[in-house]
Design an enzyme around this catalytic site. Structure first.
Site, PDB file in Angstrom:
ATOM      1  NE  ARG A   1      -1.733  -1.554   3.602  1.00  0.00           N
ATOM      2  CZ  ARG A   1      -1.796  -2.789   4.097  1.00  0.00           C
ATOM      3  NH1 ARG A   1      -2.727  -3.622   3.704  1.00  0.00           N
ATOM      4  NH2 ARG A   1      -0.891  -3.200   4.985  1.00  0.00           N
ATOM      5  CB  ILE A   2       3.428   2.553   2.368  1.00  0.00           C
ATOM      6  CG1 ILE A   2       2.457   2.419   3.546  1.00  0.00           C
ATOM      7  CG2 ILE A   2       4.250   3.829   2.500  1.00  0.00           C
ATOM      8  CD1 ILE A   2       3.134   2.267   4.896  1.00  0.00           C
TER       9      ILE A   2
ATOM     10  CB  SER B   1       5.340 -12.331  -6.869  1.00  0.00           C
ATOM     11  OG  SER B   1       4.279 -11.649  -6.190  1.00  0.00           O
TER      12      SER B   1
ATOM     13  NE  ARG C   1       8.732  -1.860  12.306  1.00  0.00           N
ATOM     14  CZ  ARG C   1       7.797  -0.915  12.189  1.00  0.00           C
ATOM     15  NH1 ARG C   1       8.052   0.190  11.511  1.00  0.00           N
ATOM     16  NH2 ARG C   1       6.588  -1.095  12.715  1.00  0.00           N
TER      17      ARG C   1
ATOM     18  CG  ASP D   1      11.134   8.091   9.892  1.00  0.00           C
ATOM     19  OD1 ASP D   1      10.050   7.469   9.939  1.00  0.00           O
ATOM     20  OD2 ASP D   1      11.421   9.038  10.673  1.00  0.00           O
TER      21      ASP D   1
ATOM     22  CD  GLU E   1      13.315   3.106  15.166  1.00  0.00           C
ATOM     23  OE1 GLU E   1      13.342   2.943  13.930  1.00  0.00           O
ATOM     24  OE2 GLU E   1      12.270   3.231  15.815  1.00  0.00           O
TER      25      GLU E   1
ATOM     26  CG  HIS F   1       9.843   5.125  13.847  1.00  0.00           C
ATOM     27  ND1 HIS F   1      10.140   3.832  14.176  1.00  0.00           N
ATOM     28  CD2 HIS F   1       8.705   5.051  13.099  1.00  0.00           C
ATOM     29  CE1 HIS F   1       9.237   3.005  13.681  1.00  0.00           C
ATOM     30  NE2 HIS F   1       8.352   3.730  13.011  1.00  0.00           N
TER      31      HIS F   1
HETATM   32  C1  8YV Z   1       4.469   3.324  14.745  1.00  0.00           C
HETATM   33  C2  8YV Z   1       5.076   2.397  12.653  1.00  0.00           C
HETATM   34  O1  8YV Z   1       3.622   2.333  14.936  1.00  0.00           O
HETATM   35  O2  8YV Z   1       2.935   1.923  11.866  1.00  0.00           O
HETATM   36  C3  8YV Z   1       4.073   1.507  12.059  1.00  0.00           C
HETATM   37  O3  8YV Z   1       4.438   0.358  11.747  1.00  0.00           O
HETATM   38  O4  8YV Z   1       6.209   2.109  12.683  1.00  0.00           O
HETATM   39  C4  8YV Z   1       4.653   3.635  13.281  1.00  0.00           C
HETATM   40  O5  8YV Z   1       3.521   4.156  12.731  1.00  0.00           O
HETATM   41  C5  8YV Z   1       4.154   4.485  15.509  1.00  0.00           C
HETATM   42  O6  8YV Z   1       5.349   4.807  16.044  1.00  0.00           O
HETATM   43  C6  8YV Z   1       3.052   4.392  16.501  1.00  0.00           C
HETATM   44  O7  8YV Z   1       3.315   3.577  17.507  1.00  0.00           O
END
Ligand code: 8YV
Length: 315
Positions: free
Chosen positions: A153-154, A175, A231, A255, A260, A278
Site C-alpha cells: 500500500r505505502i 513477486s 524498519r 527515519d 531505536e 521514526h
Molecule cells: C508506529 C510504525 O507504529 O505503523 C508503524 O508500523 O512504525 C509507526 O507508525 C508508531 O510509532 C506508533 O506507535
C-alpha cells in the site's frame, strides 16, 4: 468502563491511552514494572495493546491464559510472534491504510531533503555563511530513477507521488504485480543497480532482515542514495555506515534504525545523511486515525463483531 483487563505493552500515544482507559481496565507495562502485581492479574488479561515497535513474545503470551487479542497501533507488527498467537487462538490486529499518505509523504520529503540538501542549507543560512558564497549544487530528483523495495500500500503511494515528479519507477518484491505499470526487478541488488534513489518500504521481520546489505549498497553505487521509512532491521546498518564512509554510495535518508532510539554516532556525524526519529506516521490526524482503528479492533472483538483490520495471517 468494562471489567475487561488489557495489558499495554508500550508507552502508547495518549490518543489511544485515554479512550482505552475509559473503556477497559488497563495495566500499564505491568509485566515490566511490577512482576509480582503482574502475576496477580495475568490470568485475567484478555487483550494486549501495542505499538508498531512493540515486542510481544510467545513467552509473554504463555503467561496470559485468557488472552484473546493483540491490537497493534501501527501497520508494522514484526515484533509480534503471530505464529505463537495463532497457536493459542489469539488474533492480532494492526492499523493499515490510514497512514499510507503520511509515510509516503515522508519518503518523498526525505528524498528531496537529501537531494536538495535542505537540512544543510538551513544550517548554512542560520550560520550566516551565505554572504561568503553559494551552497554547492544539489541533485535533481525529477526524472531520476526510483527503486522501491516493497510495493505494498505505502510503496504504491510513494510511486504515485514519484510519478508526479516524472521519476522512472521500478520495484522489487516477492513477486511481480501484473496490474502495476512499474518495472519489476527480481532482487534488491538488481533494482539497486538501476536506481538513483533506493527506497525501502517493505515489512520488517525475519524475511527481510538485513536485506539491504553490502552487495546491494555496492550495486547502488557512488551516486546512489538509500532511503528507509520501513524498519531499521531491513538495512544492515554497519554495512551502510561502511558504505557511506567509503563513498560506495553517495548518501542516505533514514527515519528508522536498528536500535531505536539509539542512532550510531557515525551516522549522526555525517553531512551526507538526513536523519529523522521514526516520524513516518507522526501527524495528529494520522495518529488519531490509528488510535481509533486500534480501539475499534478491540471493541469489535469484545462485541463479537467482524474485526476492522486483522493482520493478513489472522483473516
Ligand atoms: C508506529 C510504525 O507504529 O505503523 C508503524 O508500523 O512504525 C509507526 O507508525 C508508531 O510509532 C506508533 O506507535
Amino acid at each position: 468502563m468494562s471489567d475487561i483487563e488489557v495489558l499495554a505493552v508500550a508507552q502508547l500515544s495518549p490518543l489511544l491511552q485515554q479512550p482505552l482507559q475509559a473503556a477497559y481496565t488497563v495495566h500499564q507495562r505491568l509485566h515490566e514494572t511490577d512482576p509480582a502485581a503482574f502475576a496477580a492479574v495475568a490470568s485475567r488479561i484478555r487483550a494486549i495493546a501495542a505499538s508498531g515497535e512493540s515486542r510481544v513474545s510467545a513467552d509473554l503470551m504463555q503467561q496470559l491464559p485468557a488472552l484473546e487479542i493483540v491490537s497493534v497501533m501501527g501497520v508494522g507488527y514484526d515484533g509480534i510472534d503471530v505464529a505463537a498467537a495463532q497457536a493459542r487462538g489469539v488474533t492480532v490486529t494492526h492499523t493499515p491504510g490510514v497512514l499510507n499518505d503520511d509515510v509516503a509523504d515522508l519518503a518523498i520529503a526525505l528524498m528531496l531533503a537529501w537531494a536538495r540538501q535542505i537540512p544543510r542549507a538551513d544550517r548554512f543560512v542560520r550560520a550566516g555563511l551565505w554572504p561568503a558564497g553559494p551552497l554547492p549544487f544539489g541533485r535533481k530528483v525529477s526524472g531520476a530513477r526510483l527503486g522501491l523495495v516493497g510495493i505494498g500500500r505505502i510503496g504504491q503511494a510513494i510511486a504515485l507521488r514519484a510519478t508526479a515528479f516524472g521519476m522512472r519507477i521500478a520495484y522489487t518484491a516477492r513477486s511481480a504485480k501484473a496490474d502495476l505499470p512499474y518495472r519489476f526487478l527480481p532482487s534488491a541488488a538488481a533494482l539497486a543497480a538501476e536506481s538513483d534513489f533506493l527506497v525501502v518500504i517493505t515489512p520488517g521481520g525475519a524475511g527481510t532482515h538485513k536485506l539491504i546489505d553490502a552487495d546491494v549498497l555496492a550495486a547502488l553505487g557512488p551516486q546512489g542514495c538509500v532511503v528507509n521509512v520501513a524498519r531499521g532491521s531491513v538495512i544492515d546498518e554497519s554495512a551502510l555506515i561502511a558504505a557511506l564512509q567509503a563513498g560506495t554510495i553517495a548518501g542516505a535518508a533514514l527515519d528508522v534504525f536498528e536500535n531505536e532510539p539509539n542512532v550510531p554516532q557515525a551516522l549522526r556525524e555525517m553531512d551526507n545523511v538526513v536523519l529523522t526519529p521514526h516520524i513516518g506516521s507522526a501527524t495528529g490526524l494520522t495518529r488519531q486515525a490509528m488510535a481509533d482503528l486500534a480501539l475499534a479492533n478491540l471493541k469489535a472483538h469484545f462485541a463479537g463483531e467482524a474485526l476492522p483490520s486483522p493482520v493478513p495471517q489472522c483473516r
